[in-house]
Design an enzyme around this catalytic site. Sequence first.
Site, PDB file in Angstrom:
ATOM      1  N   ASP A  18       0.829  -1.204   0.000  1.00 33.84           N
ATOM      2  CA  ASP A  18       0.000   0.000   0.000  1.00 33.84           C
ATOM      3  C   ASP A  18       0.865   1.256   0.000  1.00 33.84           C
ATOM      4  OD1 ASP A  18      -2.331   1.484   0.071  1.00 33.84           O
ATOM      5  OD2 ASP A  18      -2.511   1.412   2.249  1.00 33.84           O
ATOM      6  N   ARG A  22       0.414   7.605  -2.844  1.00 34.53           N
ATOM      7  CA  ARG A  22       0.793   8.645  -1.880  1.00 34.53           C
ATOM      8  C   ARG A  22       2.304   8.906  -1.926  1.00 34.53           C
ATOM      9  NH1 ARG A  22      -1.733   6.073   3.186  1.00 34.53           N
ATOM     10  NH2 ARG A  22      -1.978   4.319   1.756  1.00 34.53           N
ATOM     11  N   ASN A  66     -10.266  -2.587  -6.721  1.00 39.86           N
ATOM     12  CA  ASN A  66      -9.445  -1.647  -7.488  1.00 39.86           C
ATOM     13  C   ASN A  66     -10.053  -1.270  -8.832  1.00 39.86           C
ATOM     14  OD1 ASN A  66      -6.208  -2.924  -6.342  1.00 39.86           O
ATOM     15  ND2 ASN A  66      -7.480  -1.266  -5.540  1.00 39.86           N
ATOM     16  N   TRP A  67     -11.084  -1.997  -9.255  1.00 36.68           N
ATOM     17  CA  TRP A  67     -11.766  -1.638 -10.505  1.00 36.68           C
ATOM     18  C   TRP A  67     -12.419  -0.261 -10.402  1.00 36.68           C
ATOM     19  CZ3 TRP A  67     -10.785  -4.356 -14.691  1.00 36.68           C
ATOM     20  CH2 TRP A  67     -10.424  -5.715 -14.580  1.00 36.68           C
ATOM     21  N   ARG A  69     -11.018   2.397  -9.499  1.00 34.79           N
ATOM     22  CA  ARG A  69     -10.040   3.445  -9.805  1.00 34.79           C
ATOM     23  C   ARG A  69     -10.200   3.908 -11.250  1.00 34.79           C
ATOM     24  NH1 ARG A  69      -4.378   1.867  -6.721  1.00 34.79           N
ATOM     25  NH2 ARG A  69      -5.311   1.499  -4.659  1.00 34.79           N
TER      26      ARG A  69
END
Length: 247
Positions: A18, A22, A66-67, A69
């Site tokens: 993760d 960022r 995550n789809w 995004r």
Amino acid sequence: MSRASQRIVPQHVAIIMDGNGRWANARGLPRTFGHRKGVETVRETVKAAREAGVGFLTLFAFSSENWRRPEAEVNELFGLLKAFIRRDLADLHQASVRIRIIGDKVNLREDIRSLLLEAEERTAENRGMTLVIAFNYGSRDEIARAAARLAREVQAGRLDPCDIDAQKINDSLDTAGIPDPDLVIRTSGEERLSNFLLWQSAYAELMFVPDFWPDFTAAVFDMVLERYAARDRRFGGLSNKVVAVGS
């Protein structure tokens, strides 16, 4: 014999990678730069895990959530996966690394699905470390698919509902044949499992590190393994460690 060679090493380490986006944002870079740097960290971590004696390494590469995004970012992640397999498969195979893919493969693009299957098939006979890639994976979805699989067995008359126990469910999961993780690591400072190996992590040690995934170096990994070795894993029983009188 060195201290590192004497310490307890987890058989199975699972990592929620993760913080790529960022990491990039903190440097004024597009999120895609973070994902690309994250692939370099994958290579370093696989090498570090092998050298430490880890038998199974599971990496959360792409979740079923995550789809949501942006399409461009999803395509970037797919492209990086393809590049990683094409570039690194030969080296992993030569190092006797076995690749397993977990997750729902049904709705994947054909080029991605065929590439993942090729990686599994080519390395199936290898006996070194097993690299498990969780792609299009979500633990609740995995458990639901396992339940549906068992229901079909009952419907077909091949399974008595009374015979369904924890082991039957375990054997119906994507991870069948893979030992449960001893250690689950999440980078970036977030402290949650995010639908990752929920069934399998029932007795896993959890480690949350502040480093974004691109900053997760071999030295950080070694530090986490050191902390794991100091843990007292009781599995519901009493401590195996000697406790001083009065403590």
